[in-house]
Design an enzyme around this catalytic site. Structure first.
Site, PDB file in Angstrom:
ATOM      1  N   SER A   1     -50.936  55.596 -33.394  1.00 28.60           N
ATOM      2  CA  SER A   1     -51.664  56.486 -32.480  1.00 28.60           C
ATOM      3  C   SER A   1     -53.103  56.654 -32.951  1.00 28.60           C
ATOM      4  CB  SER A   1     -50.985  57.860 -32.480  1.00 28.60           C
ATOM      5  OG  SER A   1     -51.699  58.777 -31.685  1.00 28.60           O
TER       6      SER A   1
ATOM      7  N   TYR B   1     -47.445  66.005 -36.428  1.00 33.74           N
ATOM      8  CA  TYR B   1     -47.283  64.761 -35.649  1.00 33.74           C
ATOM      9  C   TYR B   1     -48.311  63.723 -36.102  1.00 33.74           C
ATOM     10  CZ  TYR B   1     -47.710  61.475 -31.749  1.00 33.74           C
ATOM     11  OH  TYR B   1     -47.789  60.324 -30.993  1.00 33.74           O
TER      12      TYR B   1
END
Ligand SMILES: NC(=O)c1ccc[n+]([C@@H]2O[C@H](COP(=O)([O-])OP(=O)(O)OC[C@H]3O[C@@H](n4cnc5c(N)ncnc54)[C@H](OP(=O)(O)O)[C@@H]3O)[C@@H](O)[C@H]2O)c1
Length: 223
Positions: free
Chosen positions: A135, A147
């Site tokens: 990501s 995250y």
């Protein structure tokens, strides 16, 4: 010869779009996720070149059984896309929920490790390719984001695995998208990256000649 790719998180979003793109490009696709109904519908739409194997990829024994079934069904494994992942509902560290962190790390970190560990013996004979969804959050800092930290693990791991796979001619790519319009979000995001954009990036990495190992593809929305 027709090649086979196994995709985790294939029931929706990036994984589903990549299954469709790979299938259009002539790959056989092994589809893993927990939602049997969605996987069965996708496999039925694609036809005989798709195999739906519903399982929870945080369950190592179930994952191993699914990988083995996929390999025995299609005869070999040329690529794996370790894409299943999730976010977190309670943001921050002080106000975060350690039980939720554990569940997320089981998926975003441990299941990626399990997928690599269980599939590499099958990728070695084909000099295969391991692709993992990182990501933008795995390249940048976001206030209090556990995250994001899980995706930093993915990025570090992917480079280390790339060096290990290089010993036998294998390749590893981390795909690093910014925001993508998927069911990860409650509201549609039509101006953000589309799942098919990420699928194109995966196909680009897979299409390279043997002399080229694409280590990372970083994509951002253009809005
Ligand atoms: N959307 C974004 O903006 C964005 C940006 C950068 C990176 N990513 C990453 O992209 C990847 C795919 O996410 P997405 O955006 O496409 O979201 P998504 O549509 O929610 O896809 C997540 C997929 O993972 C599967 N999954 C979840 N838990 C699982 C489990 N325990 N076992 C097996 N499969 C499981 C889900 O299927 P089931 O529920 O059927 O199991 C689903 O197919 C994730 O790693 C995510 O972190 C997303």
């Amino acid at each position: 010869m027709t090649k086979t790719i196994l995709i985790t998180g294939a029931s929706t979003g990036i994984g589903e779009a990549t299954a469709r793109a790979a299938s259009v490009a002539g790959w056989r696709v092994v589809l893993l996720a927990r939602s049997k109904d969605k996987l069965d519908a996708l496999a039925q739409e694609i036809g005989d070149t798709a195999l739906a194997l519903p399982c929870d990829v945080t369950d190592r024994a179930a994952l191993r059984a699914a990988i083995e079934e996929g390999v025995s069904h299609f005869g070999e494994l040329n690529a794996v896309f370790a894409n299943a992942g999730r976010g977190i509902n309670k943001p921050g560290v002080e106000n975060g929920d350690p039980d939720e962190w554990r569940e997320m790390i089981d998926l975003n970190v441990m299941s990626v490790l399990y997928t690599a560990h269980e599939s590499i013996p099958h990728l070695k004979p084909t000099k295969g390719h391991f692709i993992v969804t990182g990501s933008k959050a795995g390249r940048d800092y976001f206030k209090g984001s556990v995250y994001s930290a899980s995706k930093w693990f993915v990025h570090g791991f992917a480079e280390n695995l790339a060096e290990e796979m290089r010993d036998w001619g294998g390749r590893c790519t981390v795909i690093a998208p910014g925001m993508v319009d998927t069911p990860l979000f409650d509201e549609p995001k039509p101006t953000k990256l589309q799942p098919s954009d990420i699928a194109s990036a995966v196909m680009f990495a897979l299409d390279q000649p043997e002399t080229s190992a694409v280590r990372e593809i970083y994509l951002m929305p253009n809005d």
